[in-house]
Design a protein around this motif. Sequence first.
Motif, mmCIF file in Angstrom:
data_model
loop_
_atom_site.group_PDB
_atom_site.id
_atom_site.type_symbol
_atom_site.label_atom_id
_atom_site.label_comp_id
_atom_site.label_asym_id
_atom_site.label_seq_id
_atom_site.Cartn_x
_atom_site.Cartn_y
_atom_site.Cartn_z
ATOM 1 N N ALA A 59 0.828 -1.211 0.000
ATOM 2 C CA ALA A 59 0.000 0.000 0.000
ATOM 3 C C ALA A 59 0.858 1.255 0.000
ATOM 4 O O ALA A 59 0.534 2.242 -0.670
ATOM 5 C CB ALA A 59 -0.920 -0.009 1.220
ATOM 6 N N ILE A 60 1.976 1.240 0.737
ATOM 7 C CA ILE A 60 2.868 2.391 0.772
ATOM 8 C C ILE A 60 3.477 2.634 -0.605
ATOM 9 O O ILE A 60 3.568 3.779 -1.072
ATOM 10 C CB ILE A 60 3.961 2.180 1.831
ATOM 11 N N ALA A 61 3.909 1.549 -1.279
ATOM 12 C CA ALA A 61 4.499 1.695 -2.615
ATOM 13 C C ALA A 61 3.480 2.257 -3.599
ATOM 14 O O ALA A 61 3.775 3.180 -4.373
ATOM 15 C CB ALA A 61 5.023 0.346 -3.101
ATOM 16 N N LEU A 62 2.253 1.717 -3.569
ATOM 17 C CA LEU A 62 1.210 2.208 -4.466
ATOM 18 C C LEU A 62 0.830 3.641 -4.124
ATOM 19 O O LEU A 62 0.673 4.494 -5.023
ATOM 20 C CB LEU A 62 -0.020 1.301 -4.362
ATOM 21 N N GLY A 63 0.674 3.944 -2.837
ATOM 22 C CA GLY A 63 0.314 5.295 -2.423
ATOM 23 C C GLY A 63 1.371 6.313 -2.779
ATOM 24 O O GLY A 63 1.053 7.439 -3.175
ATOM 25 N N LEU A 64 2.645 5.916 -2.668
ATOM 26 C CA LEU A 64 3.727 6.834 -3.016
ATOM 27 C C LEU A 64 3.716 7.147 -4.508
ATOM 28 O O LEU A 64 3.869 8.310 -4.916
ATOM 29 C CB LEU A 64 5.064 6.225 -2.619
ATOM 30 N N ALA A 65 3.498 6.110 -5.328
ATOM 31 C CA ALA A 65 3.445 6.330 -6.782
ATOM 32 C C ALA A 65 2.262 7.211 -7.162
ATOM 33 O O ALA A 65 2.396 8.167 -7.937
ATOM 34 C CB ALA A 65 3.356 4.979 -7.506
ATOM 35 N N LEU A 66 1.078 6.905 -6.600
ATOM 36 C CA LEU A 66 -0.108 7.703 -6.899
ATOM 37 C C LEU A 66 0.030 9.125 -6.360
ATOM 38 O O LEU A 66 -0.374 10.093 -7.009
ATOM 39 C CB LEU A 66 -1.349 7.037 -6.300
ATOM 40 N N GLY A 67 0.589 9.253 -5.155
ATOM 41 C CA GLY A 67 0.731 10.571 -4.553
ATOM 42 C C GLY A 67 1.680 11.469 -5.323
ATOM 43 O O GLY A 67 1.398 12.657 -5.525
ATOM 44 N N LEU A 68 2.811 10.914 -5.768
ATOM 45 C CA LEU A 68 3.753 11.707 -6.554
ATOM 46 C C LEU A 68 3.136 12.130 -7.881
ATOM 47 O O LEU A 68 3.244 13.294 -8.287
ATOM 48 C CB LEU A 68 5.027 10.903 -6.805
ATOM 49 N N ALA A 69 2.478 11.176 -8.550
ATOM 50 C CA ALA A 69 1.866 11.499 -9.842
ATOM 51 C C ALA A 69 0.761 12.536 -9.686
ATOM 52 O O ALA A 69 0.692 13.521 -10.437
ATOM 53 C CB ALA A 69 1.311 10.231 -10.482
ATOM 54 N N SER A 70 -0.096 12.341 -8.690
ATOM 55 C CA SER A 70 -1.197 13.275 -8.486
ATOM 56 C C SER A 70 -0.709 14.630 -7.995
ATOM 57 O O SER A 70 -1.215 15.679 -8.427
ATOM 58 C CB SER A 70 -2.190 12.685 -7.479
ATOM 59 N N GLY A 71 0.286 14.629 -7.092
ATOM 60 C CA GLY A 71 0.804 15.892 -6.582
ATOM 61 C C GLY A 71 1.459 16.725 -7.659
ATOM 62 O O GLY A 71 1.256 17.942 -7.733
ATOM 63 N N LEU A 72 2.250 16.085 -8.527
ATOM 64 C CA LEU A 72 2.881 16.820 -9.624
ATOM 65 C C LEU A 72 1.847 17.263 -10.658
ATOM 66 O O LEU A 72 1.979 18.332 -11.256
ATOM 67 C CB LEU A 72 3.948 15.943 -10.284
ATOM 68 N N ALA A 73 0.813 16.441 -10.863
ATOM 69 C CA ALA A 73 -0.248 16.831 -11.794
ATOM 70 C C ALA A 73 -1.013 18.043 -11.288
ATOM 71 O O ALA A 73 -1.435 18.906 -12.074
ATOM 72 C CB ALA A 73 -1.207 15.664 -12.009
ATOM 73 N N SER A 74 -1.166 18.147 -9.966
ATOM 74 C CA SER A 74 -1.939 19.253 -9.399
ATOM 75 C C SER A 74 -1.226 20.602 -9.535
ATOM 76 O O SER A 74 -1.878 21.654 -9.424
ATOM 77 C CB SER A 74 -2.234 18.981 -7.923
ATOM 78 N N VAL A 75 0.097 20.589 -9.762
ATOM 79 C CA VAL A 75 0.819 21.855 -9.930
ATOM 80 C C VAL A 75 1.232 22.073 -11.386
ATOM 81 O O VAL A 75 2.003 23.000 -11.677
ATOM 82 C CB VAL A 75 2.079 21.889 -9.032
ATOM 83 N N SER A 76 0.730 21.237 -12.275
ATOM 84 C CA SER A 76 1.063 21.399 -13.690
ATOM 85 C C SER A 76 0.201 22.497 -14.300
ATOM 86 O O SER A 76 -0.764 22.972 -13.691
ATOM 87 C CB SER A 76 0.854 20.083 -14.439
ATOM 88 N N ASP A 77 0.534 22.887 -15.531
ATOM 89 C CA ASP A 77 -0.250 23.912 -16.216
ATOM 90 C C ASP A 77 -1.295 23.302 -17.152
ATOM 91 O O ASP A 77 -1.906 24.018 -17.941
ATOM 92 C CB ASP A 77 0.674 24.843 -17.001
ATOM 93 N N ASN A 78 -1.497 21.991 -17.042
ATOM 94 C CA ASN A 78 -2.513 21.289 -17.828
ATOM 95 C C ASN A 78 -3.789 21.207 -17.007
ATOM 96 O O ASN A 78 -3.825 20.563 -15.946
ATOM 97 C CB ASN A 78 -2.023 19.892 -18.200
ATOM 98 N N VAL A 79 -4.841 21.866 -17.452
ATOM 99 C CA VAL A 79 -6.072 21.935 -16.678
ATOM 100 C C VAL A 79 -6.709 20.566 -16.489
ATOM 101 O O VAL A 79 -7.323 20.285 -15.451
ATOM 102 C CB VAL A 79 -7.071 22.921 -17.351
ATOM 103 N N TRP A 80 -6.549 19.668 -17.468
ATOM 104 C CA TRP A 80 -7.109 18.324 -17.336
ATOM 105 C C TRP A 80 -6.429 17.562 -16.192
ATOM 106 O O TRP A 80 -7.096 16.908 -15.376
ATOM 107 C CB TRP A 80 -6.962 17.545 -18.646
ATOM 108 N N LEU A 81 -5.112 17.658 -16.139
ATOM 109 C CA LEU A 81 -4.373 16.967 -15.092
ATOM 110 C C LEU A 81 -4.691 17.530 -13.709
ATOM 111 O O LEU A 81 -4.871 16.777 -12.743
ATOM 112 C CB LEU A 81 -2.868 17.064 -15.366
ATOM 113 N N THR A 82 -4.769 18.851 -13.608
ATOM 114 C CA THR A 82 -5.054 19.453 -12.311
ATOM 115 C C THR A 82 -6.456 19.097 -11.819
ATOM 116 O O THR A 82 -6.653 18.847 -10.624
ATOM 117 C CB THR A 82 -4.909 20.981 -12.379
#
Length: 253
Positions: A59-82
């Motif tokens: 769960a930690i490995a999956l959460g870390l992967a999802l968290g990094l991807a989602s966190g970086l997507a939330s600060v991107s300039d792509n409105v779909w990703l955010t």
Amino acid sequence: MIPSPSRPAVRLFLLAAVAGMLWFVLSRIRYHWDFGAVWAYREIFLAGFGLTVAVSVGAIALGLALGLASGLASVSDNVWLTEIAALYVGTFRGTPLLVQILIFYFCVGVVVHVDSPYLIGTAALGFFSGAYISEMVRAGVESVDKGQWETALSSGLTRRQTLCYVVFPQALRRIVPPVTGQFVSCIKDSSLLSVISVRELTKAAEVVNATTYRTFEAYLPLALLYLLLTWPLSHLTGRLEKGIRNGNAMIPR
């Protein structure tokens, strides 16, 4: 002037005081203690301990992967990703973990044709932890001074290059301590998987209690085993936070 006691000495004193108070309280209970009955089922506890570790690591490995991807997507300039990241975080942080586990097991598992409670439980914990890690990543990136962005962009780097090579390495030092703390929460949250018959530590204690009718003897080892799992991570989190305060990138020696 009286010298101040060392930190290890204070900790040892406090642990001894807590142990003494616990012994005093338990000794006043009119109860016939029999740990021998529970000791006979020690293999169930050991199996539950191993399964808790396995599920938590997955769960930690999956959460870390999802968290990094989602966190970086939330600060991107792509409105779909955010917006996708915002929907993911809002959904999993806005609903109780117990409800999510039940939905994953009785709904998602049926749709994707996965009937293993271990895989379903690991996935549910991973998605839940990932939502919190995502917010930690976003907050860490946004905490970096805006001048870092402006300087890097003016030097010819793209926004993605600036994020990867300039901003994120600085944010990482601020992200690591709270993420490590989230790992501790993930281990404790794994106890909820007993509701879908995952025989981790809590389910093991329930089985032993139902078999021996020794409630205190079944659940006291459960608390000690969870402390054995979470104490090292909690200690590591404290060292990391101390290292950040001292301005060191590495864990202090």
